[in-house]
Scaffold this motif. Structure first.
Motif, short mmCIF file in Angstrom:
data_model
loop_
_atom_site.label_atom_id
_atom_site.label_comp_id
_atom_site.label_asym_id
_atom_site.label_seq_id
_atom_site.Cartn_x
_atom_site.Cartn_y
_atom_site.Cartn_z
N ILE A 6 0.83 -1.20 0.00
CA ILE A 6 0.00 0.00 0.00
C ILE A 6 0.86 1.26 0.00
CG2 ILE A 6 -1.69 1.33 1.32
CD1 ILE A 6 -2.89 -1.22 2.29
N LEU A 8 -0.18 5.29 -0.45
CA LEU A 8 -1.27 6.24 -0.63
C LEU A 8 -0.86 7.53 -1.34
CD1 LEU A 8 -3.06 5.95 2.84
CD2 LEU A 8 -3.58 4.75 0.71
N LEU A 11 -2.82 8.88 -4.38
CA LEU A 11 -4.11 9.51 -4.13
C LEU A 11 -3.98 10.99 -3.89
CD1 LEU A 11 -5.83 6.86 -1.83
CD2 LEU A 11 -5.94 7.07 -4.31
N GLY A 16 -4.57 9.88 -9.13
CA GLY A 16 -5.34 9.06 -8.19
C GLY A 16 -6.54 9.79 -7.62
N VAL A 117 -2.56 2.20 -5.91
CA VAL A 117 -2.19 2.20 -4.50
C VAL A 117 -1.36 0.98 -4.12
CG1 VAL A 117 -3.10 2.11 -2.14
CG2 VAL A 117 -4.20 3.58 -3.85
N THR A 120 2.13 0.50 -7.18
CA THR A 120 2.58 1.79 -7.73
C THR A 120 3.80 1.63 -8.62
OG1 THR A 120 1.78 2.88 -5.72
CG2 THR A 120 3.25 4.14 -7.16
#
Length: 239
Positions: A6, A8, A11, A16, A117, A120
């Protein structure tokens, strides 16, 4: 293939963040259209019957020609069997195309967000995945335009078919001993919202095409050019 990890940070980037907005907008698009239920009512009067209401219920996928009128008692009214009279029109093709496409977009956004996510590095290092994402984005933009335009036209026809004009189309209301008055029809505000979200989705996908394009090899410099920019062997000067 790299393992799921993961991250983030995508985002927080337009790529994203806009994908999240597309995911949310697709939910509103198919929910506001696919969950609609309504009815249209007319008042019927004849010599031996006071004003009585007959109702035709309709909803997604808007096969109006299968929506029959019903009396409150379920019996004949003014000597007519109202269950044999139907609304006019079948708009299921436009409605189902719109909703089905919105559902597919919803699922694609989930898959794309998982890729952004969870994988990547795989996405950024691959030449094919960004290109596939870019092509899908362009196709989705076009299909949002087509499906929303078709649904907007169908919605206009639905409003006409369930509105005041219905009195002129019902054979039962053309009999001299029967008088019909249009009473009401369910508000179609949620269907108007579905059209708005359809065009909003088109704008989101069209705008996001630029950020997806920036991830492809069409925009990113080649490995050779990157090496040159980092102090590699310069190309021979022209004569």
């Amino acid at each position: 293939m790299s393992s799921f990890q993961i991250n983030l940070s995508p985002l927080k980037e337009p790529l994203g963040f806009i994908k999240v907005l597309e995911w949310i907008a697709s939910i509103f698009a198919f929910a506001t259209c696919g969950c609609f239920k309504g009815k249209t009512e007319i008042q019927v009067h004849c010599s031996h019957v006071a004003n009585s209401t007959v109702t035709a219920a309709f909803g997604y996928p808007f096969r109006l020609n299968q929506a029959s009128f019903q009396t409150a008692s379920g019996e004949e009214l003014c000597g007519k069997k109202w269950s044999s009279y139907f609304l006019i029109g079948d708009y299921s093709s436009s409605a189902q195309f719109y909703v089905t496409f919105a559902v597919f977009v919803f699922l694609y956004c989930i898959a794309a967000l998982l890729l952004y996510v969870g994988y990547t590095n795989l996405y950024r290092d691959s030449r094919k995945l960004p290109m596939i994402d870019f092509v899908v984005t362009l196709v989705a933009t076009f299909l949002w335009l087509v499906s929303t335009s078709a649904w907007a036209k169908a919605l206009t026809d639905i409003k006409i078919a369930t509105g005041h004009n219905i009195i002129q189309e019902l054979d039962a209301c053309k009999q001299p001993e029967v008088t019909c008055y249009f009473d009401s029809v369910t508000s179609m505000g949620s269907l108007n919202v579905s059209v708005i979200f359809g065009f909003l989705n088109m704008i989101l996908w069209g705008g996001n095409a630029w950020f997806v394009y920036k991830e492809t090899s069409l925009h990113s410099p080649s490995n050779t050019s990157a090496a040159h920019s980092q102090g590699g062997i310069p190309p021979p000067a022209g004569m």
